[in-house]
Design a protein around this motif. Structure first.
Motif, PDB file in Angstrom:
ATOM      1  N   UNK A 184     151.776  -2.405  26.615  1.00 54.68           N
ATOM      2  CA  UNK A 184     150.335  -2.517  26.774  1.00 54.68           C
ATOM      3  C   UNK A 184     149.942  -3.909  27.269  1.00 54.68           C
ATOM      4  N   UNK A 185     148.712  -4.011  27.746  1.00 54.73           N
ATOM      5  CA  UNK A 185     148.181  -5.265  28.242  1.00 54.73           C
ATOM      6  C   UNK A 185     146.700  -5.343  27.916  1.00 54.73           C
ATOM      7  N   UNK A 186     146.160  -6.539  27.963  1.00 54.20           N
ATOM      8  CA  UNK A 186     144.717  -6.739  27.789  1.00 54.20           C
ATOM      9  C   UNK A 186     144.028  -6.977  29.125  1.00 54.20           C
ATOM     10  N   UNK A 187     144.798  -6.978  30.220  1.00 58.96           N
ATOM     11  CA  UNK A 187     144.215  -7.255  31.537  1.00 58.96           C
ATOM     12  C   UNK A 187     143.218  -6.168  31.930  1.00 58.96           C
ATOM     13  N   UNK A 188     142.077  -6.582  32.418  1.00 58.63           N
ATOM     14  CA  UNK A 188     141.039  -5.653  32.857  1.00 58.63           C
ATOM     15  C   UNK A 188     141.259  -5.275  34.316  1.00 58.63           C
ATOM     16  N   UNK A 189     140.824  -4.087  34.731  1.00 58.73           N
ATOM     17  CA  UNK A 189     140.954  -3.702  36.135  1.00 58.73           C
ATOM     18  C   UNK A 189     140.038  -4.537  37.020  1.00 58.73           C
ATOM     19  N   UNK A 190     140.467  -4.730  38.249  1.00 63.55           N
ATOM     20  CA  UNK A 190     139.686  -5.528  39.191  1.00 63.55           C
ATOM     21  C   UNK A 190     140.131  -5.221  40.604  1.00 63.55           C
ATOM     22  N   UNK A 191     139.176  -5.192  41.539  1.00 60.43           N
ATOM     23  CA  UNK A 191     139.514  -4.997  42.937  1.00 60.43           C
ATOM     24  C   UNK A 191     140.098  -6.263  43.546  1.00 60.43           C
ATOM     25  N   UNK A 192     139.893  -7.410  42.899  1.00 62.87           N
ATOM     26  CA  UNK A 192     140.411  -8.686  43.393  1.00 62.87           C
ATOM     27  C   UNK A 192     141.500  -9.212  42.469  1.00 62.87           C
ATOM     28  N   UNK A 193     142.383  -8.341  42.082  1.00 61.40           N
ATOM     29  CA  UNK A 193     143.411  -8.700  41.125  1.00 61.40           C
ATOM     30  C   UNK A 193     144.403  -9.707  41.697  1.00 61.40           C
ATOM     31  N   UNK A 206     153.062  -9.388  39.542  1.00 59.10           N
ATOM     32  CA  UNK A 206     152.346  -8.653  38.497  1.00 59.10           C
ATOM     33  C   UNK A 206     152.729  -7.178  38.529  1.00 59.10           C
ATOM     34  N   UNK A 207     152.858  -6.541  37.375  1.00 56.82           N
ATOM     35  CA  UNK A 207     153.232  -5.133  37.335  1.00 56.82           C
ATOM     36  C   UNK A 207     152.080  -4.232  37.762  1.00 56.82           C
ATOM     37  N   UNK A 208     152.383  -2.967  37.984  1.00 60.61           N
ATOM     38  CA  UNK A 208     151.336  -1.974  38.218  1.00 60.61           C
ATOM     39  C   UNK A 208     150.475  -1.906  36.962  1.00 60.61           C
ATOM     40  N   UNK A 209     149.173  -1.951  37.152  1.00 58.20           N
ATOM     41  CA  UNK A 209     148.227  -1.947  36.037  1.00 58.20           C
ATOM     42  C   UNK A 209     147.549  -0.579  35.959  1.00 58.20           C
ATOM     43  N   UNK A 210     147.713   0.104  34.835  1.00 54.53           N
ATOM     44  CA  UNK A 210     147.090   1.407  34.615  1.00 54.53           C
ATOM     45  C   UNK A 210     146.065   1.242  33.501  1.00 54.53           C
ATOM     46  N   UNK A 211     144.807   1.540  33.800  1.00 54.74           N
ATOM     47  CA  UNK A 211     143.744   1.338  32.825  1.00 54.74           C
ATOM     48  C   UNK A 211     142.913   2.598  32.651  1.00 54.74           C
ATOM     49  N   UNK A 212     142.515   2.843  31.391  1.00 54.51           N
ATOM     50  CA  UNK A 212     141.451   3.787  31.091  1.00 54.51           C
ATOM     51  C   UNK A 212     140.165   2.972  31.098  1.00 54.51           C
ATOM     52  N   UNK A 213     139.205   3.380  31.885  1.00 52.61           N
ATOM     53  CA  UNK A 213     138.025   2.559  32.070  1.00 52.61           C
ATOM     54  C   UNK A 213     136.783   3.436  32.190  1.00 52.61           C
ATOM     55  N   UNK A 214     135.683   2.857  32.601  1.00 51.31           N
ATOM     56  CA  UNK A 214     134.421   3.582  32.686  1.00 51.31           C
ATOM     57  C   UNK A 214     133.701   3.210  33.975  1.00 51.31           C
ATOM     58  N   UNK A 215     132.758   4.043  34.422  1.00 51.79           N
ATOM     59  CA  UNK A 215     131.981   3.693  35.619  1.00 51.79           C
ATOM     60  C   UNK A 215     131.175   2.416  35.458  1.00 51.79           C
ATOM     61  N   UNK A 216     130.825   2.055  34.234  1.00 50.51           N
ATOM     62  CA  UNK A 216     130.096   0.803  34.045  1.00 50.51           C
ATOM     63  C   UNK A 216     130.987  -0.405  34.318  1.00 50.51           C
ATOM     64  N   UNK A 217     132.280  -0.274  34.068  1.00 52.99           N
ATOM     65  CA  UNK A 217     133.216  -1.370  34.348  1.00 52.99           C
ATOM     66  C   UNK A 217     133.689  -1.319  35.789  1.00 52.99           C
ATOM     67  N   UNK A 218     133.945  -0.124  36.303  1.00 53.00           N
ATOM     68  CA  UNK A 218     134.381   0.075  37.685  1.00 53.00           C
ATOM     69  C   UNK A 218     133.380   1.022  38.357  1.00 53.00           C
ATOM     70  N   UNK A 219     132.393   0.487  39.055  1.00 51.96           N
ATOM     71  CA  UNK A 219     131.356   1.329  39.654  1.00 51.96           C
ATOM     72  C   UNK A 219     131.897   2.388  40.608  1.00 51.96           C
TER      73      UNK A 219
END
Length: 321
Positions: A184-193, A206-219
């Motif tokens: 696991x990781x605490x890294x948040x998703x970002x388009x400018x990673x 950096x490894x492949x980042x797989x996140x469960x997220x929401x539209x409020x965090x990722x529009x």
């Protein structure tokens, strides 16, 4: 798949040339080279006893100046020869300069692929992500080193346990790429990673980042988008482009609704597989029998999907990266 998605495929950084500040023309300014030279060539402080003068051997000052002049001449020659400088000096020096945003070269790189993709189905159609350069047929992950991945568990819906690992195993079997679960990781998703995050993942890409997220965090997940997937690429001068720093962003509220259906787990796993296929370089198709059809109902890879994934497992090995 009942949901549309979006993928990205771009270069966040020119991974072997951005760690040294450049001028607007793209050349490495002389002051940057001079700064690096001063940091590396400054002589250590000498020990001189108070009340005594240190005697200098005849000719010592001349030899010191001659040595410095030779180093400056070499740096000036390389600076005035951009091809040599960019190809042979920067890739080796960048990881060790202050603030470097690339890892040391060849971390975990082997001489031969770690796995072998299965035989591709004959006459199967697929689409690959369009490469950013015409000289390269497609861009893929380096098969001679493992593909690490991490999962941010925040927002993960109940009932989704094990689905990410199962989807990764499907993509690994179809490509021959060897994936490694780094937990696991605490890294948040970002388009400018950032593709290099040594404080989180050590001195490697950096490894492949797989996140469960929401539209409020990722529009980009707003509306009927169930997930997003894709990779950036890195390169070193004179070598093929290599995918790295991939991401899968899964709409957690949408996944909760998906799991309410009788076959919800199979469908959610298919969504993750679809996005991971984008990560390794597969694009959408118009064939509804393929998992890469963006609004279909398939829950497993079709023949076209498997043919494309098998090809993406045969990318070049680039130990120089």
């Amino acid at each position: 798949m009942g949901s549309m998605d979006r993928e990205w495929y771009h270069e966040d950084r020119d991974a072997r040339t951005n760690a040294v500040r450049r001028s607007s023309s793209g050349r490495v300014p002389q002051w940057s080279v001079d700064d690096a030279l001063r940091q590396s060539s400054a002589p250590p402080p000498s020990r001189v006893t108070r009340g005594h003068k240190r005697r200098r051997r005849p000719g010592a000052r001349f030899r010191l100046r001659l040595g410095t002049a030779a180093v400056l001449a070499l740096v000036a020659f390389l600076y005035l020869t951009p091809t040599l400088f960019d190809r042979y000096v920067l890739p080796v020096a960048l990881p060790y300069l202050p603030g470097a945003d690339v890892p040391p070269r060849g971390v975990e790189a082997g001489d031969v692929p770690l796995g072998t993709p299965p035989p591709a189905p004959a006459s199967a159609s697929f689409l690959l992500m369009e490469p950013p350069v015409e000289s390269q047929e497609f861009v893929a992950y380096d098969p001679c080193r493992p593909v690490h991945y991490v999962v941010r568990p925040e927002y993960a819906p109940a009932g989704s346990e094990g689905l990410v690992q199962a989807a990764v195993a499907e993509v690994s079997a179809a490509t021959g790429l060897q994936f490694v679960d780094d937990g696991t990781t605490t890294e948040a998703p970002s388009e400018d990673r950032d593709l290099y995050q040594p404080e989180l993942y050590g001195k490697r890409w950096a490894p492949v980042l797989i996140t469960w997220t929401t539209p409020s965090e990722i529009p980009g997940l707003a509306g009927d988008v169930a997930g997003l997937g894709g990779s950036s690429y890195a390169r070193t001068p004179g070598q093929p482009l290599v995918l790295t720093g991939g991401q899968v962003q899964l709409d957690a509220p949408d996944a909760v609704n998906t799991l309410l259906y009788p076959d919800g787990q199979a469908y959610l796993k298919a969504i993750i597989m679809h996005e991971l296929a984008h990560v390794v370089g597969l694009d959408h198709v118009e064939d509804p029998d393929q998992l890469m059809y963006p609004a279909g109902s398939a829950v497993s890879f079709g023949e076209g999907d498997r043919a494309g994934l098998a090809l993406l497992g045969t990318g070049p090995c680039v130990p120089e990266l």
